[in-house]
Enzyme design. Structure first.
Site, PDB file in Angstrom:
ATOM      1  N   ASN A 151       0.874  -1.172   0.000  1.00  7.67           N
ATOM      2  CA  ASN A 151       0.000   0.000   0.000  1.00  7.67           C
ATOM      3  C   ASN A 151       0.917   1.230   0.000  1.00  7.67           C
ATOM      4  O   ASN A 151       1.450   1.609   1.029  1.00  7.67           O
ATOM      5  CB  ASN A 151      -0.889  -0.020   1.260  1.00  7.67           C
ATOM      6  CG  ASN A 151      -1.754   1.215   1.384  1.00  7.67           C
ATOM      7  OD1 ASN A 151      -1.827   2.028   0.452  1.00  7.67           O
ATOM      8  ND2 ASN A 151      -2.409   1.370   2.519  1.00  7.67           N
ATOM      9  N   LYS A 160       0.121   4.161  -0.375  1.00  8.00           N
ATOM     10  CA  LYS A 160      -0.570   5.354   0.151  1.00  8.00           C
ATOM     11  C   LYS A 160      -0.333   6.531  -0.809  1.00  8.00           C
ATOM     12  O   LYS A 160      -0.233   6.320  -2.006  1.00  8.00           O
ATOM     13  CB  LYS A 160      -0.114   5.635   1.581  1.00  8.00           C
ATOM     14  CG  LYS A 160      -0.271   4.392   2.473  1.00  8.00           C
ATOM     15  CD  LYS A 160      -0.135   4.664   3.926  1.00  8.00           C
ATOM     16  CE  LYS A 160      -0.353   3.372   4.697  1.00  8.00           C
ATOM     17  NZ  LYS A 160      -0.349   3.540   6.131  1.00  8.00           N
ATOM     18  N   HIS A 162      -9.695   1.225   4.448  1.00  8.32           N
ATOM     19  CA  HIS A 162      -8.457   1.456   5.195  1.00  8.32           C
ATOM     20  C   HIS A 162      -8.724   2.440   6.338  1.00  8.32           C
ATOM     21  O   HIS A 162      -9.508   3.377   6.186  1.00  8.32           O
ATOM     22  CB  HIS A 162      -7.367   1.998   4.260  1.00  8.32           C
ATOM     23  CG  HIS A 162      -6.030   2.030   4.922  1.00  8.32           C
ATOM     24  ND1 HIS A 162      -5.659   3.047   5.764  1.00  8.32           N
ATOM     25  CD2 HIS A 162      -5.000   1.154   4.903  1.00  8.32           C
ATOM     26  CE1 HIS A 162      -4.440   2.781   6.229  1.00  8.32           C
ATOM     27  NE2 HIS A 162      -4.019   1.637   5.720  1.00  8.32           N
ATOM     28  N   GLU A 221      -7.144   4.865   7.430  1.00 11.28           N
ATOM     29  CA  GLU A 221      -6.905   6.285   7.118  1.00 11.28           C
ATOM     30  C   GLU A 221      -8.108   6.882   6.398  1.00 11.28           C
ATOM     31  O   GLU A 221      -8.434   8.055   6.572  1.00 11.28           O
ATOM     32  CB  GLU A 221      -5.608   6.430   6.298  1.00 11.28           C
ATOM     33  CG  GLU A 221      -4.388   6.272   7.200  1.00 11.28           C
ATOM     34  CD  GLU A 221      -3.146   5.735   6.525  1.00 11.28           C
ATOM     35  OE1 GLU A 221      -3.050   5.781   5.288  1.00 11.28           O
ATOM     36  OE2 GLU A 221      -2.260   5.265   7.262  1.00 11.28           O
ATOM     37  N   GLU A 261      -5.775  -4.679  10.676  1.00  9.40           N
ATOM     38  CA  GLU A 261      -4.782  -3.619  10.849  1.00  9.40           C
ATOM     39  C   GLU A 261      -5.110  -2.805  12.102  1.00  9.40           C
ATOM     40  O   GLU A 261      -5.905  -1.852  12.033  1.00  9.40           O
ATOM     41  CB  GLU A 261      -4.793  -2.682   9.640  1.00  9.40           C
ATOM     42  CG  GLU A 261      -4.416  -3.349   8.343  1.00  9.40           C
ATOM     43  CD  GLU A 261      -3.804  -2.341   7.382  1.00  9.40           C
ATOM     44  OE1 GLU A 261      -2.651  -2.545   7.006  1.00  9.40           O
ATOM     45  OE2 GLU A 261      -4.468  -1.353   7.041  1.00  9.40           O
ATOM     46  N   GLY A 287       2.058   2.668  10.781  1.00 12.67           N
ATOM     47  CA  GLY A 287       2.979   3.784  10.601  1.00 12.67           C
ATOM     48  C   GLY A 287       3.734   4.186  11.860  1.00 12.67           C
ATOM     49  O   GLY A 287       4.364   5.239  11.897  1.00 12.67           O
ATOM     50  N   SER A 311       2.980  -1.622  10.428  1.00 13.91           N
ATOM     51  CA  SER A 311       4.428  -1.635  10.669  1.00 13.91           C
ATOM     52  C   SER A 311       5.089  -2.981  10.353  1.00 13.91           C
ATOM     53  O   SER A 311       6.015  -3.407  11.037  1.00 13.91           O
ATOM     54  CB  SER A 311       4.741  -1.212  12.105  1.00 13.91           C
ATOM     55  OG  SER A 311       4.344   0.137  12.316  1.00 13.91           O
TER      56      SER A 311
HETATM   57  P1  PGA Z   1       2.453   0.658   7.644  1.00  7.98           P
HETATM   58  O1  PGA Z   1       1.012   0.799   6.989  1.00  7.98           O
HETATM   59  O2  PGA Z   1       3.047  -0.638   7.134  1.00  7.98           O
HETATM   60  O3  PGA Z   1       3.224   1.859   7.180  1.00  7.98           O
HETATM   61  O4  PGA Z   1       2.276   0.625   9.126  1.00  7.98           O
HETATM   62  C1  PGA Z   1       0.185  -0.311   6.808  1.00  7.98           C
HETATM   63  C2  PGA Z   1      -1.139   0.128   6.254  1.00  7.98           C
HETATM   64  O5  PGA Z   1      -1.615   1.202   6.636  1.00  7.98           O
HETATM   65  O6  PGA Z   1      -1.745  -0.553   5.401  1.00  7.98           O
END
Ligand code: PGA
Length: 246
Positions: free
Chosen positions: A10, A12, A92, A94, A164, A170, A208
């Site tokens: 992803n 983003k 997601h 976010e 998640e 993140g 992460s």
């Molecule tokens: P990250 O994000 O690996 O940077 O923690 C994962 C995600 O949001 O899908």
């Protein structure tokens, strides 16, 4: 039983034509041992589709819940399919937090993707406050129930569910394998409760995941892959994560 393994990048809101070209050239040297998907920003998806090799698929990071028409700024699932995407991330955290996507919206998007033959990676997971209040399993149960209110049992098996935990995304602080296993068990219990063949559906862990942290999740019972954010921006690191799910 052994389920198919799936690892998705992803990106983003990251990338540029130059950076993507370098990523794609580097990743083209890999022969991923499991199903692999690269979810890029909409404007770069055509470049990603053209630059991926072998069976590696491209996916969107979101889709509109509407049919094509008067929805300024939205991207329809039909368009993702049209340019060669096979997958799409739905719900997601976010988007839930920054774009106000409710469980109902997420369910409608999953339904729309499945109706079009686009395979959804539906994201669920608890916030820090929910975890600290001891509500992780309750949140999982209600988020899965919302998805199931809109998607048929058989259909959902074509996609995947990504667990998640919001507090792990993140932050550089992933959950433990044990926590992910407990979450996967709760997800499958909720699916079974609805009559679904829960054993057939891949459950990914996200939050992460890196080359350093992936072993814990690759070995975790009930976890069939990963959704990788930050670490997927480096093609070599993403390749290392993919290889962990051989
Ligand atoms: P990250 O994000 O690996 O940077 O923690 C994962 C995600 O949001 O899908």
């Amino acid at each position: 039983m052994s389920r198919r393994k799936l690892v998705a990048a992803n990106w983003k809101m990251n990338g540029s034509r130059t950076a993507n070209a370098a990523w794609l050239t580097q990743f083209a040297q890999e022969r991923p041992p499991c199903e692999t998907v690269v979810c890029a920003p909409f404007v770069y998806l055509a470049q990603v589709v053209a630059g991926l090799t072998g069976d590696v698929a491209a996916g969107g990071q979101d889709l509109s819940r509407h049919e094509p028409g008067a929805h300024t700024g939205e991207v329809a699932g039909e368009m993702l399919l049209d340019i060669g995407c096979r997958w799409v991330i739905v719900g997601h955290s976010e988007r839930r937090a920054q774009c106000g996507e409710t469980d109902a919206v997420v369910a409608a998007k999953a339904r729309r993707a499945l109706g079009l033959g686009l395979r959804p990676i539906v994201c669920i997971g608890e916030t820090l406050a929910e975890r600290d209040a001891g509500n992780t399993l309750e949140v999982i149960k209600s988020q899965v129930a919302a998805i199931l209110s809109a998607c048929s049992v058989a259909e959902l098996g074509r996609g995947a569910i990504a667990y998640e935990p919001v507090w792990a995304i993140g932050t550089g602080n992933p959950a433990t394998g044990e926590h992910a296993t407990a979450a996967a068990r709760a997800i499958r219990a909720a699916l079974k409760h609805a009559g679904l063949d829960a054993e057939a559906i891949p459950v990914l862990y996200g939050g992460s995941v890196s080359a350093r942290s992936v072993a814990e999740f690759a070995q975790a019972d009930g976890i069939d892959g990963a959704l990788v954010g930050g670490a997927s921006l480096d093609p070599d690191e993403f390749a290392a994560v993919v290889r962990a799910f051989a």
